[in-house]
Design a protein around this motif. Structure first.
Motif, mmCIF file in Angstrom:
data_model
loop_
_atom_site.group_PDB
_atom_site.id
_atom_site.type_symbol
_atom_site.label_atom_id
_atom_site.label_comp_id
_atom_site.label_asym_id
_atom_site.label_seq_id
_atom_site.Cartn_x
_atom_site.Cartn_y
_atom_site.Cartn_z
ATOM 1 N N PRO A 196 32.787 12.256 22.168
ATOM 2 C CA PRO A 196 32.116 10.826 21.853
ATOM 3 C C PRO A 196 32.708 9.686 21.518
ATOM 4 O O PRO A 196 32.287 8.518 21.714
ATOM 5 N N LEU A 197 34.065 9.817 21.545
ATOM 6 C CA LEU A 197 34.929 8.560 21.310
ATOM 7 C C LEU A 197 35.214 8.062 22.686
ATOM 8 O O LEU A 197 36.004 7.131 22.726
ATOM 9 N N ALA A 198 34.888 8.778 23.728
ATOM 10 C CA ALA A 198 35.188 8.181 25.070
ATOM 11 C C ALA A 198 33.893 7.568 25.919
ATOM 12 O O ALA A 198 34.181 7.156 27.191
ATOM 13 N N GLN A 199 32.874 7.345 25.238
ATOM 14 C CA GLN A 199 31.569 6.957 25.704
ATOM 15 C C GLN A 199 31.555 5.549 26.015
ATOM 16 O O GLN A 199 32.454 4.830 25.343
ATOM 17 N N PRO A 200 31.010 5.070 26.900
ATOM 18 C CA PRO A 200 30.974 3.428 27.021
ATOM 19 C C PRO A 200 30.797 2.573 25.996
ATOM 20 O O PRO A 200 31.489 1.579 25.927
#
Length: 397
Positions: free
Chosen positions: A71-75
């Motif tokens: 979730p920390l890497a989403q756009p």
């Protein structure tokens, strides 16, 4: 290193991934950072005083290419987090005279705002600190720092991640598996009395940010239960349930004849084999429905669009045969596979019947999903049955 020891507690127990996945992550970061830097340099020129690439992008690349499901890497995480942190950092640098205090406040407020806005992104803490400690060149930019280099760097790296991850087989932005998306929010049971509401309650009790998508957690638990059921499902194999008197067809069989075989033998699938009886694929009822657009005299026919597509693929016109619609790379089972495992593989492949092949790839017969499930349930029942009638009598009494 044992996890129970004092030193072992400091070492994360990460799930091991394949060499291919590790290489994909490293190559993605290489391409992402290189493309971001080159495009940024071409935009401002190599002799410009503006910073071309800021260091926090390296940390963002780790998330976007090594753990793109996080979730920390989403756009929204990278764009929202970096822009919020840049705004806070520039403001703190302008309003607070002490550099150390300004840096601490910038990081602290950035975290609070990112959590509030749902765009938590760890490298953004470094963005906020860069705005304060970046030196005269960064400070002179003022709020321009938000758009350049932070905004453009983030956008370029995100575009690279979108292209690279999807081209190499990942789904990015990450989406929870279909099975969990259908169940989450509906309270659907997962088995053993566990449902989506139970997961929510457990997560609420943790009361901390966990680096895993809720839907992924749901899917992991479901699959763990599947594996537990398969482990307990006994030893009945496909070889014991295979129907050997089955019909196979050649890839050059007309679609009309394939339909006739399915109807006459009451099959949902018929294997497609070569002259040596090696399985090339299967033709299902769905293949005849989904990959054809019409019917002439109760026989399926190829549509114009599919004919054109097949011509581009093969360099020649299609023949209206099984080869034009068959599914290749479908589920094939070995005789030694346990019934429960076979039933699960067929469910994943969307098949009610599947071919059973030998070690040489030649067709042995087919198995039916309902037969597999029946055998699996019988094995489970026999495993849990009381073996001694006297014991059973004592229990009943």
């Amino acid at each position: 290193m044992k996890p129970g020891t004092l030193i072992g507690r400091f070492v994360p127990r990460m799930v091991k991934v394949s060499l291919l996945e590790r290489a994909r992550s490293a190559c993605g970061a290489l391409i992402g950072i290189l493309c971001t830097g080159l495009i940024a340099r071409s935009a401002v020129g190599s002799g410009a005083d503006l910073p071309i690439l800021i260091a926090p992008m390296g940390a963002s690349a780790v998330l976007l290419f090594a753990v793109p499901a996080s979730p920390l890497a989403q756009p929204w995480s990278i764009l929202g987090g970096n822009i919020v942190a840049a705004l806070v950092g520039v403001t703190a640098a302008a309003q607070i005279g002490d550099v150390m205090m300004a840096g601490a406040v910038a990081v602290s407020v950035s975290i609070a705002l990112m959590m509030l806005l749902g765009c938590l992104h760890p490298p953004s803490g470094a963005v906020a600190l860069t705005a304060v400690l970046g030196g005269p060149a960064i400070r002179s930019l003022g709020y321009t720092f938000v758009a350049w280099p932070v905004g453009l760097n983030s956008l370029l790296l995100l575009v690279c991640a979108l292209i690279f991850n999807n081209v190499t087989g990942r789904t990015y932005p990450h989406a929870a598996p279909v099975e969990s998306r259908n169940d989450v929010g509906s309270g659907a049971a997962m088995g053993a009395g566990l449902n989506a509401a139970d997961i929510d309650a457990a997560l609420a009790q943790f009361d901390e940010v966990l680096d895993i998508d809720r839907g992924d957690l749901h899917a992991i638990l479901r699959r763990a239960q599947v594996h537990a059921s398969l482990r307990q499902s006994g030893q009945t194999t496909c070889g014991a349930l295979v129907t050997r008197t089955t019909r196979a067809i050649a890839p050059g069989t007309p679609l009309r004849d394939a339909l006739t075989v399915l109807r006459q033998h009451r099959l949902t699938m018929v294997p497609v084999t070569d002259e040596s009886a090696r399985v090339l694929g299967v033709v299902t009822q769905n293949d005849l429905i989904d990959k054809t657009v019409g019917w002439e005299r109760r026989a399926p026919r190829l549509g114009f669009g599919r004919r054109i597509a097949l011509m581009f693929q093969r360099g020649r016109a299609p023949d209206g045969t099984v080869a034009d619609v068959m599914t290749t790379g479908s589920v094939t089972l070995q005789p030694a596979i346990a019934a429960g495992t076979a039933a699960w593989l067929m469910k994943q492949g969307g098949l009610h019947q599947a071919p059973v092949v030998g070690t040489d790839g030649r067709l042995i017969g087919i198995v039916d999903q309902m037969d597999l499930i029946g055998a699996m349930l019988a094995d489970i029942a026999s495993e849990h049955a009381v073996p001694d009638r006297r014991v059973a009598g004592l229990v009943n009494g």
